[in-house]
Design a protein around this motif. Structure first.
Motif: not given
Length: 249
Positions: A115-120, A8-13
């Motif tokens: 899959l990752g367990k969750q998206a940040i 998933k594409r998310v805002v960088d941590y």
């Protein structure tokens, strides 16, 4: 063994998230985006399985806007063999993503889905479980160790009381926790190689999936700013403040 990995594409941590002035969501203007860290761990685990001779092909999948191709290219630079983008401008919620992944599982027939367990960004922690339910596959969530052999996966998972080890038959769904591995550094030669790897683009309607949002965001607000700490002269004052002001005891 074919391995399908969802990214998933998310805002960088590292980015400090800002809320829009009208409270309708998060401001993404000129914000650095990157792969969800838990998904990066999932890709790394798939690559390690392939390097160990267990996996034969790694298919990276992303659902979202056109820019998700960058995320897929990163996955291929880590070691995925090809990518599939399910392109949509809708606000894709966990159930919609799970249905898209289920359709791709039916098409690709992977032996392992990671899959990752969750998206940040939304912290839902739902997609992996929904994929397993929709596809009728066994699942092992919050994995901190994965061993695949003889058509089974032995998964050590993190639970509240410590660790739990499950043995599940393949095909299966595994979601990754933070301590599963340390993703490798992506080198420039691998980034260049990733540009030549195949990337297919499909639409949700091509997979027969309705991705119309079922939930609507009413309002987004920033958390209240924390007040500064205070020094207290003795334990009695501390207890009094915790009891009467903070009301935590």
């Amino acid at each position: 063994m074919k391995v399908l990995v969802a990214v998933k594409r998310v805002v960088d941590y590292n980015v400090k998230v800002r809320v829009k002035a009208d409270g309708t969501g998060v401001d993404l203007t000129n914000v650095k985006m990157s792969m969800n860290p838990f998904d990066e761990i999932a890709v790394e685990e798939a690559v390690r399985l392939k390097e160990a001779g267990v996996g034969t092909e790694i298919v990276a999948v992303s659902c979202g806007v056109t820019q998700c191709q960058e995320t897929l290219r990163t996955a291929m630079a880590i070691g995925a063999d090809r990518g599939i983008l399910v392109e949509s401008n809708e606000d894709l919620q966990p159930l919609a993503v799970a249905k898209l992944l289920k359709a791709l599982i039916d098409k690709e027939q992977p032996q392992l889905v990671i899959l990752g367990k969750q998206a940040i960004d939304d912290d839902s922690n739902q997609t992996g479980q929904m994929v397993a339910a929709l596809a009728g596959l066994p699942q092992a969530t919050f994995a901190s160790k994965v061993v695949v052999a003889d058509g089974k996966a032995s998964v050590t998972r993190e639970v509240d009381g410590g660790l739990e080890t499950l043995s599940i038959k393949l095909p299966a769904v595994v979601t990754t926790d933070l301590r599963l591995n340390e993703p490798r550094y992506v080198t420039l030669p691998n980034i260049m190689k990733a540009k030549k790897k195949p990337l297919d683009i499909v639409k949700p309607e091509d997979l027969g999936v309705n991705v119309k949002p079922r939930l609507s965001t009413v309002k987004v607000v920033e958390p209240a700013k924390r007040s500064a700490g205070v020094m207290v002269p003795d334990v009695a004052t501390l207890v009094q403040k915790l009891k009467n002001e903070a009301k935590v005891i």
